[in-house]
Write an enzyme that holds these catalytic residues in place. Structure first.
Site, mmCIF file in Angstrom:
data_model
loop_
_atom_site.group_PDB
_atom_site.id
_atom_site.type_symbol
_atom_site.label_atom_id
_atom_site.label_comp_id
_atom_site.label_asym_id
_atom_site.label_seq_id
_atom_site.Cartn_x
_atom_site.Cartn_y
_atom_site.Cartn_z
ATOM 1 N N GLU A 30 -10.611 -1.444 -5.801
ATOM 2 C CA GLU A 30 -10.194 -1.069 -7.162
ATOM 3 C C GLU A 30 -9.523 0.307 -7.220
ATOM 4 O O GLU A 30 -8.745 0.569 -8.129
ATOM 5 C CB GLU A 30 -11.386 -1.105 -8.119
ATOM 6 C CG GLU A 30 -11.741 -2.503 -8.616
ATOM 7 C CD GLU A 30 -10.643 -3.148 -9.470
ATOM 8 O OE1 GLU A 30 -9.967 -2.419 -10.218
ATOM 9 O OE2 GLU A 30 -10.466 -4.371 -9.366
ATOM 10 N N HIS A 32 -7.334 1.511 -5.009
ATOM 11 C CA HIS A 32 -5.913 1.250 -4.751
ATOM 12 C C HIS A 32 -5.274 0.570 -5.963
ATOM 13 O O HIS A 32 -4.165 0.914 -6.363
ATOM 14 C CB HIS A 32 -5.758 0.327 -3.535
ATOM 15 C CG HIS A 32 -6.242 0.908 -2.242
ATOM 16 N ND1 HIS A 32 -7.427 0.534 -1.670
ATOM 17 C CD2 HIS A 32 -5.702 1.834 -1.413
ATOM 18 C CE1 HIS A 32 -7.594 1.201 -0.533
ATOM 19 N NE2 HIS A 32 -6.570 2.002 -0.350
ATOM 20 N N GLN A 56 -2.578 10.247 11.880
ATOM 21 C CA GLN A 56 -3.547 11.001 11.088
ATOM 22 C C GLN A 56 -4.990 10.766 11.516
ATOM 23 O O GLN A 56 -5.918 11.270 10.894
ATOM 24 C CB GLN A 56 -3.357 10.720 9.598
ATOM 25 C CG GLN A 56 -3.810 9.354 9.132
ATOM 26 C CD GLN A 56 -3.427 9.114 7.685
ATOM 27 O OE1 GLN A 56 -2.255 9.011 7.354
ATOM 28 N NE2 GLN A 56 -4.420 9.052 6.808
ATOM 29 N N GLN A 143 -7.301 11.050 -6.677
ATOM 30 C CA GLN A 143 -8.091 12.289 -6.729
ATOM 31 C C GLN A 143 -9.208 12.253 -5.680
ATOM 32 O O GLN A 143 -9.671 13.280 -5.215
ATOM 33 C CB GLN A 143 -8.663 12.469 -8.140
ATOM 34 C CG GLN A 143 -9.537 13.682 -8.339
ATOM 35 C CD GLN A 143 -8.799 14.989 -8.087
ATOM 36 O OE1 GLN A 143 -7.593 15.093 -8.333
ATOM 37 N NE2 GLN A 143 -9.508 15.983 -7.577
ATOM 38 N N LYS A 144 -9.634 11.035 -5.291
ATOM 39 C CA LYS A 144 -10.660 10.856 -4.256
ATOM 40 C C LYS A 144 -10.357 11.720 -3.016
ATOM 41 O O LYS A 144 -11.246 12.295 -2.417
ATOM 42 C CB LYS A 144 -10.724 9.367 -3.891
ATOM 43 C CG LYS A 144 -11.311 9.003 -2.561
ATOM 44 C CD LYS A 144 -12.803 9.043 -2.591
ATOM 45 C CE LYS A 144 -13.470 8.480 -1.368
ATOM 46 N NZ LYS A 144 -12.863 8.752 -0.088
ATOM 47 N N SER A 180 -14.146 3.314 -1.156
ATOM 48 C CA SER A 180 -13.432 3.710 0.061
ATOM 49 C C SER A 180 -13.419 2.517 1.000
ATOM 50 O O SER A 180 -14.403 1.776 1.071
ATOM 51 C CB SER A 180 -14.162 4.877 0.735
ATOM 52 O OG SER A 180 -13.724 5.003 2.078
ATOM 53 N N SER A 181 -12.326 2.354 1.708
ATOM 54 C CA SER A 181 -12.253 1.256 2.674
ATOM 55 C C SER A 181 -13.361 1.395 3.705
ATOM 56 O O SER A 181 -13.854 0.404 4.243
ATOM 57 C CB SER A 181 -10.889 1.268 3.377
ATOM 58 O OG SER A 181 -9.860 1.304 2.418
#
Ligand code: AMP
Length: 253
Positions: A30, A32, A56, A143-144, A180-181
């Site tokens: 949700e 994303h 990364q 913002q996460k 979070s994934s």
């Protein structure tokens, strides 16, 4: 929705009019979808990039174990009204002779940057490449990942990149854990332990937060001025590293 896998295809199928870009690494939730919706509302066309960016990741096991489910992601993106899902190959984005990097020196080396050397260099570089390839009017970030958003804003300003950065509030599960994934990797017991993170941050006080996180493997709990100022923390629960933050002032509308 069209799935495109090469730069040439992207060039052919770039939407007309204003374009909103949402850079992602897939495994959509949700959080994303909130970014996709914001992009859908504010632009004629929406491009979502899906690329697990090797540059990364500073831990090979984190990269190889990163959750991937492109077929499901494509369904969710299509339902959210995305026009183009850009899923390029690492070979095309980083060919063998690749040698140019975007390094946001100070902002990119504290907190997450200190815990994960090279991480923000990888993030900033892939974002600039995506901005150049998609040429969006607006790009959407959560913002996460407050420091990531600050790093992107910083290089956009420093390098005069013609894109507007839009920030979407953190989406949380009912129990308070930020989506979070990586949450998919938590066992039921680890998930219970992880709830200490949002609870600690909800105090809006670094000292109290540190006390509430006592006993967990804490990387940092710090106030950081990422415009807005946030209380940010990173903890390890089992093999999973989680980050979260709360805004201390100027909550976005
Ligand atoms: P990722 O696929 O994890 O790289 O995330 C892609 C974008 O989604 C980034 O801008 C993240 O900040 C954003 N995002 C991830 N989780 C959340 C969340 N729980 N709420 C809002 N945005 C999020």
């Amino acid at each position: 929705m069209r799935v495109v896998r090469t730069i040439a295809e992207l060039e052919r199928h770039r939407p007309d009019g204003t374009v909103g870009l949402v850079p992602t690494m897939g495994s959509f939730h949700e959080g994303h979808l909130a970014l996709f919706r914001a992009a859908r509302e504010e632009n004629d066309g929406v491009v979502v990039s899906l690329f697990v960016n090797p540059a990364q990741f500073n831990q090979p096991s984190d990269f190889s174990g990163y959750p991937r489910d492109e077929a499901h992601d494509a369904e969710l993106a299509e339902r959210a009204g995305v026009d183009v899902l850009f899923a390029p190959s690492a070979e095309e984005l980083y060919p063998d002779d690749y040698q140019t990097w975007v390094d946001v020196e100070r902002l990119g080396s504290i907190l997450e940057g200190e815990a994960r050397p090279g991480h923000f260099r990888g993030v900033a570089t892939i974002c600039l490449k995506l901005f150049n390839l998609v040429r969006p009017q607006r790009a959407y970030f959560g913002q996460k990942d407050a420091q990531q958003t600050a790093v992107v804003r910083r290089f956009v300003r420093d390098l005069n990149v013609p894109v507007e950065i839009r920030v979407v509030p953190t989406v949380r599960d009912e129990d308070g854990l930020a989506l979070s994934s990586r949450n998919a990797r938590l066992s039921a017991d680890e998930r219970k332990q992880a709830l200490a993170l949002p609870r600690a941050l909800a105090t809006h006080d670094p000292k109290q937060a540190r006390e509430l996180l006592d006993g967990l493997d804490v990387d940092y709990v710090e106030v950081a001025d990422f415009e807005p100022r946030v209380l940010a923390a990173a903890v390890r629960v089992g093999a999973t590293r989680l980050i979260d933050n709360v805004i201390l002032e100027g909550e976005p509308a």
